[in-house]
Each structure stands twice: as structure tokens, then as C-alpha cells.
Motif scaffolding. Sequence first.
Motif, mmCIF file in Angstrom:
data_model
loop_
_atom_site.group_PDB
_atom_site.id
_atom_site.type_symbol
_atom_site.label_atom_id
_atom_site.label_comp_id
_atom_site.label_asym_id
_atom_site.label_seq_id
_atom_site.Cartn_x
_atom_site.Cartn_y
_atom_site.Cartn_z
ATOM 1 N N ILE A 154 0.851 -1.197 0.000
ATOM 2 C CA ILE A 154 0.000 0.000 0.000
ATOM 3 C C ILE A 154 0.882 1.240 0.000
ATOM 4 N N GLY A 155 0.530 2.213 -0.830
ATOM 5 C CA GLY A 155 1.241 3.485 -0.817
ATOM 6 C C GLY A 155 2.405 3.513 -1.778
ATOM 7 N N ASP A 156 3.009 4.689 -1.870
ATOM 8 C CA ASP A 156 4.112 4.916 -2.812
ATOM 9 C C ASP A 156 5.435 4.584 -2.123
ATOM 10 N N ASN A 157 5.709 3.284 -1.956
ATOM 11 C CA ASN A 157 6.898 2.849 -1.218
ATOM 12 C C ASN A 157 8.138 2.849 -2.106
ATOM 13 N N GLN A 158 9.219 3.337 -1.549
ATOM 14 C CA GLN A 158 10.517 3.280 -2.220
ATOM 15 C C GLN A 158 11.553 2.781 -1.225
ATOM 16 N N SER A 159 12.559 2.094 -1.705
ATOM 17 C CA SER A 159 13.652 1.646 -0.840
ATOM 18 C C SER A 159 14.891 2.451 -1.183
ATOM 19 N N GLU B 235 -4.622 -19.700 3.007
ATOM 20 C CA GLU B 235 -4.724 -19.119 4.352
ATOM 21 C C GLU B 235 -4.291 -17.652 4.374
ATOM 22 N N THR B 236 -4.147 -17.053 3.180
ATOM 23 C CA THR B 236 -3.581 -15.701 3.075
ATOM 24 C C THR B 236 -4.631 -14.681 2.643
ATOM 25 N N LEU B 237 -4.543 -13.502 3.240
ATOM 26 C CA LEU B 237 -5.280 -12.324 2.771
ATOM 27 C C LEU B 237 -4.238 -11.335 2.270
ATOM 28 N N ILE B 238 -4.350 -10.945 1.000
ATOM 29 C CA ILE B 238 -3.369 -10.027 0.417
ATOM 30 C C ILE B 238 -4.094 -8.761 -0.040
ATOM 31 N N LEU B 239 -3.514 -7.613 0.291
ATOM 32 C CA LEU B 239 -4.112 -6.310 -0.017
ATOM 33 C C LEU B 239 -3.146 -5.524 -0.887
ATOM 34 N N LEU B 240 -3.566 -5.208 -2.115
ATOM 35 C CA LEU B 240 -2.694 -4.543 -3.088
ATOM 36 C C LEU B 240 -3.340 -3.238 -3.534
ATOM 37 N N ASP B 241 -2.686 -2.127 -3.244
ATOM 38 C CA ASP B 241 -3.208 -0.811 -3.608
ATOM 39 C C ASP B 241 -2.546 -0.319 -4.889
ATOM 40 N N GLU B 242 -3.375 0.245 -5.791
ATOM 41 C CA GLU B 242 -2.883 0.737 -7.087
ATOM 42 C C GLU B 242 -2.076 -0.360 -7.777
ATOM 43 N N PHE B 243 -2.701 -1.520 -7.950
ATOM 44 C CA PHE B 243 -2.075 -2.722 -8.483
ATOM 45 C C PHE B 243 -1.501 -2.473 -9.878
ATOM 46 N N HIS C 142 -6.715 0.916 -11.680
ATOM 47 C CA HIS C 142 -7.342 1.674 -12.772
ATOM 48 C C HIS C 142 -7.276 0.879 -14.081
ATOM 49 N N TYR C 143 -6.562 -0.272 -14.080
ATOM 50 C CA TYR C 143 -6.358 -1.024 -15.315
ATOM 51 C C TYR C 143 -7.638 -1.712 -15.764
ATOM 52 N N ALA C 144 -8.021 -1.447 -17.017
ATOM 53 C CA ALA C 144 -9.248 -2.041 -17.566
ATOM 54 C C ALA C 144 -9.097 -3.555 -17.725
ATOM 55 N N ASN C 145 -7.867 -4.033 -18.064
ATOM 56 C CA ASN C 145 -7.691 -5.471 -18.285
ATOM 57 C C ASN C 145 -7.861 -6.263 -16.984
ATOM 58 N N ILE C 146 -7.531 -5.653 -15.832
ATOM 59 C CA ILE C 146 -7.729 -6.324 -14.541
ATOM 60 C C ILE C 146 -9.228 -6.402 -14.221
#
Length: 724
Positions: free
Chosen positions: A411-416, A441-449, A481-485
Motif C-alpha cells: 500500500i502506498g508509494d513505497n521506495q527503498s 490461508e492468506t489475505l493479500i491487499l494490493l493498492d494501485e495494483f 485503474h487497469y481495464a484489463n484487470i
Amino acid sequence: MFWLKRSVLCRPFLFLLSSIYRDILLKNFDSQLIEDLEFDKIRSLLSTYCQAESARSKCSKLSPFRSNKALKKELETLFEFQSIHQESLAFPNLDFQEIQKELRVLKVQDSILPIEALPKIVRINEIINGIVAFGKKYAKRFPNITNRSENLYICKEIPKAIHKVMDDRGEIKDNASSQLSEIRKKLKSIQRQIEKAFADQIKILSSQGWLSEYKESVVQNKRVLVLQAEFKRKVKGRNLGSSKTGKFVYLEPSQVTDLESDLNDLRIDEQNEIYRILRELTAQIREHYELLLNSNKHLIYMDMLQAKLKLALSMNACLPGISDDKEIELYQAYHPLLLLENKERGENTFPQDITMSKDKRILVISGPNAGGKSVTLKTLGLLQIMIQCGLLIPVNANSTIGIFQRILTDIGDNQSIENHLSTYSYRLKNMKRFLDLIDSETLILLDEFGTGSDPELGGALAEVFFEEIFQRKCFCVITTHYANIKVKAFEYEEAENACMLFDEKSLKPLYKLLIGQPGSSFTFEVAKINGIGSKLIKRARKKLDNKTVRLDDVMVELQRNKSEVEDLKKSLVQAEGSAENVEAKFKTKLERLRDKAERQQALVEKNNDFINFGRKMKIFISDYSPFKKNDKLFKRIEKYIATEKSKLDMEKRVKAHKVAKATESSKNYKMQRNQHKISEGCTVRLFNNKKWGTVISMDKKGVVVQFGDFITKVELDKLVWVRD
């Protein structure tokens, strides 16, 4: 591996494997997850409600429970504690100071507890005695609260021993021992002698004019005379210094010096006797070391439990249903931090309804920027973490939630910066790690995929990742925002599109999640409201593929139609409720009219009875003669009276039977509908109607019920209890 399970020799090895596996599960609860979902803020809030430092420390490190069994037990215990608070039952006030240091002292043989530790031990003992007594009284109603204190017991010896030697001010009593009593009597006697000696000297020297105007002072913690320097050799005593000017000297009179020496000796004797008393008392308290150890642990736990309750009350949180299956049914779910922040500002917070199941385990949320996609994603993630850490959550009580072994977020605009990674590189590395971990058994949350790269190329890679995620059988929430997703979500039966609603007229977000269809980004509409000219927007539209523009237009149209359907549905619910109210009022009025007609008919019949009775009496009176025997007349009268009496008795029996039957019928009617269980917050439905609602309030006039977005007042007899 079957033979391993049956081998006794391999059991330790299997236990080690299971321990490692549990540790791996806990490693998924990492700093990135905590930061992404802002769970550190929840921990911090929780810590502020604690009294004991140990409880604050544990709350600041709060993490998910290792097993479903332990989690459910904790949530049930918290729910019981919430019920105790709501019912204002006499549970002991948890105002205490922890005794970690005191326990370490008690562990050392022949050690002595400091006197300031005694009030803390007495208070802890009082609270534990109250908790144990409460548990005995309410063991059946609050089994988890009671079982938590099963290794504790009521102890009267500790406070009795302490109160025997310590007074209410926290000081050792004079009569704590005969020796101490004798010492303190002598101390008081010498102190009186010193007072008298000083007073005598001041009187004598003042009359001679040898003292300064201040007469006395304190030097080196000793009371001294302030003597003019010229007379210092004329007064016997110990010189303890002089003023800065040398004009005055500080003198301890010789009459006092010997007494002060005796006083110091007695004070040493007093201190030694106090140490002896405290040593004996400490030995008595040490006999209950295990009780005090368990009491301290229990109160630290109760302090945490109380902090969890206070946090829950601050956000009107409750305990949803905990499912053994993987499912999420969150109704009126609030983002906890946003709710508290807006509450402080006096602003509204928009709740969401989020539903997922094994049949619909992937949710793709689309819609315009600043429409609430990320907040919805974070709401689900934070509520999931909170419930798995044993906290109540701000949702409708009819909600249900399953438990996951792993929760992964991006989530968010992460940079390393340390590894010189861009946002996209960081996300690719994250996705690689996720694909190694995720399962059912996993819950995965992806923002701005998929964002961060060329839209077309990034979209293609995002689609591949989406396919991989789908194959792993995990639960997944994606904002994109991707139409193909969005198209992929249509193709897979176990995936579902959702969108954040947007008012096309005002071009303002409605902050409401709508499951079942994808959402438009409203790119051109938002551009228009922000002052971008129509010509520029038309030129931009021409540069797009017709299919892309048409797809976006279709989604906008779908949202508009969906909003209209929602409005119609709301109107229908309101109309249905109004119609039911009108019908209920009509039936009530009809029943009243029938009641009135029956009463009037009964009055007519009663009046007719009186008229007939009067006529009969008139005949008896006219047949009576004072000049002859009236035996036959009296027999007729007796017979008439007996007949009328028999009729009255029959009427009473019939009436009593009707009342009993009506009472039993009413009782059965209410019991069948469980109307006696209806209370604020419970779920009900209208008789002959399957639509559920929540009771907001109730009084003698009726029950206020919320059916979806519609609120109405209904008579109690029209409702059926569903669940608490």
C-alpha cells in the motif's frame, strides 16, 4: 511422512517443525504491514488506556494470536467484560500499582519489603479478593472472566498482617510491638524535655538581651540558639557556626546536647525495631508469594483487557461473528483511526459494506482518485489485524469475519532508498516475495495494483500476477485503474468487481463501495470540473482507442443506472415501511372500534338486565300483601334469586376462562416470536417479512428499527426476534 507421525522418536522433531512454522507465520506480521495499515497508531492508542507500565509495554507490542482457539477465548473474555460494563455490575475498580520490584524482593530469603510497598500489596489483594468474589457470584454468566482467575483465591491474612502494624497514613503504628511502643514513649518524653530546655534557655537569655531578634534557627538539622557573638563564652554549649557577618553564633545549649544524644540512640533503636517488624511482616507475606505473583500477572492482563474495552467504547466497536471458514461479511464497517479523527473534528465518517467468501474471494475495486478506494482497502486490513489481535472492531454486530494465517500488504508509494529501488522495483520485489508465500490461508491487499511503469506493459505484467494470485486460492483485495484487470475479474467466477460511487453531476465522491460492477476513473469528468477546457478534453478523447472510450462510457452509465436503482430501492423500502405503518395503524384503529362496539353491546345488555330485574321486582312488590301470608310469593322470590345467582356464577367462570386463555395465547404468541428477547442493538424482522433490521431504541409506544437506510417505528407485537 505417514510413518513419521506414528513414530514416537520423531515427535520432538515434529514439535520443532510446528514451532518453526508458527514463527514463520508471525514473521508475516512485519513492520511494513504495521506501517501500511497504521496499526502502530492503534497500539499507541491502546497503551494510553493502561495504568501499569507492563500492560503499556505489552500493548505497544500487540501482535496476532497464534491459534484460533486462543483468539476466540480472548474475544469471548473481552465480550464478557464489555457486558459487565454495560450492565454496570459491581466489578472491582482496577486502580492499582504493579508490584514487580516487590516480588523480586520477596523472592530473596530474609529480605525486607520497604514500607511504601505495603499499601500497593494491600490494594492488589483487595482487588483480587473482589475479582474472586465476583467470579463465584457470576461463574455461569461470565465463565471466561471466572476461569482466568481460577488460580487465585480470597486471602485475608495479608491485609490483616499489614493493617496490624501499618496505619492509614502508611506509617508503622506505635503499638506494632511492645518494644516499639516503649521506644516511642521514651522518644516523646525526651522531645518534651528538649522543648522545655530550649524554652527555658530562650526565656533566660532573652531577658539578658544576649539573643538576636530571631532567637533560634536550624543548623545541620539541629535546633540552635542565635546568640550575639560577644556573649558566646558566657553560655555553655556546642558552637555549630556563625553568620556571614560574624555578628551571631549558632549554639546548641549544653542542656540539650546530652538529650539529643539520647534521642539519636532511641531513633536508631526505633529504626532497628521497625526493620525487625518489617522483616517478620515480609516473612508472613512471603508465604503468599505465588498468590501475589499470579495476582500481579492477572491484574496486568485485566489492565490490558480494560484498555481494549476503553478503546472499543471510544469507537463504538463490537464483537462480530467469528467464522471457522474463510469469509468476510463486514456491514457498516468504519476505519477506526478515521472514525476517531472525524469524531474529534465533528465530521461524518462513511461506513462500508465489504463481503467476500470462498466463492468470491478476489475483490477488484476501481473508481476515481480520492474516491475512497485506498481507505476501503485499509479499513478491511486494519479491522482484520485488530480482530486477530483480540480487539473489538467498529462494525455492525451482524458482521462475520474469518481468520487468516497471513496478511500481506503493498500500500502506498513505497521506495527503498537504502537499496536504490524505485516504487515499481520495490513493488516487483514485493510481488516476488508474495508469490512465494501466498496460499489459501492468506489475505493479500494490493493498492494501485500494477502502477509505476508503462501503462500498457505494466498492465500486461499486472494481469499475469493477477492470474498467479488467483491460482493460489488466497483472498485478495486489489485497487486498480487497469481495464484489463477489471475484465479479468469478470472472467473468473471467484473474482468480483467493485467500485467507489461517484456523483456524476457534482463530480464529488460518495465514499460508498458498490460490489458487483467495475467503476470508471471519471478522468475526463474530473478534468472538466477542474477547469480543463472542452476542446482539450475532446482532443484527448480522440487520441484514445474507441473501445477504451466506449468501455469507460459504459461503466459511467452503469454507475448512473446502479445509483438510480439504489435510489428506487431505497424509495421502495421507505414506501413499504410507510405502507406497513399505515396498515398497522388501520388495524389498530379497527381493533379499537371493535373494542368500543363490544363494550357498548355489553353496556346495552347490562342495562336490559337491570330493566328486566326492575320489572320483576315491581311484580313481586305488587303481589305482596301485609294483611295475608306471602309464603308462595317468598318461594317465588327465593327461586328467582337462586336462578340469577347461578347465572352470575356462570358468567364469572366463563370470563375467568377467557382471560386465562387469552393470557396463555398472548404468552405463547410472544414466546413463539421471542419478543421477550427484543432489546436495543438486537436483530429483528417484521412478522411475515424476511427483511432484517436493527433495533435502535424502544419505549412503551413502540420500537424504532433501522431496515437498511430506512428508519421506522413499529409496535412490539409486529416484530420477531432474530438474534442479539
